[in-house]
Write a protein that holds these residues in place. Structure first.
Motif, mmCIF file in Angstrom:
data_model
loop_
_atom_site.group_PDB
_atom_site.id
_atom_site.type_symbol
_atom_site.label_atom_id
_atom_site.label_comp_id
_atom_site.label_asym_id
_atom_site.label_seq_id
_atom_site.Cartn_x
_atom_site.Cartn_y
_atom_site.Cartn_z
ATOM 1 N N TYR A 85 3.253 4.418 1.576
ATOM 2 C CA TYR A 85 2.422 5.388 0.866
ATOM 3 C C TYR A 85 3.239 6.134 -0.194
ATOM 4 N N TYR A 90 -0.824 2.300 -1.721
ATOM 5 C CA TYR A 90 -1.822 2.975 -0.896
ATOM 6 C C TYR A 90 -2.636 2.019 -0.030
ATOM 7 N N LYS A 91 -3.103 0.930 -0.616
ATOM 8 C CA LYS A 91 -3.911 -0.019 0.163
ATOM 9 C C LYS A 91 -3.077 -0.669 1.267
ATOM 10 N N LEU A 94 -2.582 1.785 4.037
ATOM 11 C CA LEU A 94 -3.802 1.931 4.834
ATOM 12 C C LEU A 94 -3.967 0.748 5.791
ATOM 13 N N ILE A 98 -3.873 0.929 9.913
ATOM 14 C CA ILE A 98 -4.969 0.442 10.768
ATOM 15 C C ILE A 98 -4.440 -0.589 11.761
#
Length: 115
Positions: A85, A90-91, A94, A98
């Motif tokens: 991050y 960012y992706k 993420l 998860i």
């Protein structure tokens, strides 16, 4: 169903490597000067690996259980996500987060953390 449990353990190992790589990547792109970049890029992943090996790995020299172990796992895995991050991925951060939550949840649900 056993193959899914083994796949979860395999994923866990890959995530450990990804965390170390992400921390190192962040370290090499942070700070000013080559010496600081090398210290952060090599030193922080090495510190994370030492912590993992001493307290979390299956053959840990100082094995931990319960909440302390979970905090250490979240700390090392989380550092990888935070590093991604911080580098503006960012992706990827993420997705990593998860996968980390799912993997840790399954690890504790199937009691694979004791193996």
């Amino acid at each position: 169903m056993e193959w899914v449990k083994y796949a979860n353990l395999g994923l866990r190992f890959i995530m450990e490597l990804c965390a170390l790589f992400a921390i190192g990547y962040w370290g090499f792109h942070t700070g000013s000067g080559y010496v600081v970049k090398i210290i952060l890029g090599l030193g922080l992943p090495m510190l994370a690996a030492i912590i993992w090996g001493m307290f979390v790995s299956p053959k840990a020299s100082i094995p931990t259980t319960g909440f302390i172990r979970l905090l250490l796992e979240i700390g090392v895995f989380g550092a990888g996500g935070i590093a991604l991050y911080a580098e503006k991925h960012y992706k990827l951060a993420l997705i990593y987060g998860i996968v980390m939550i799912v993997n840790l949840s399954l690890t504790y649900f199937w009691k694979q953390h004791a193996a």
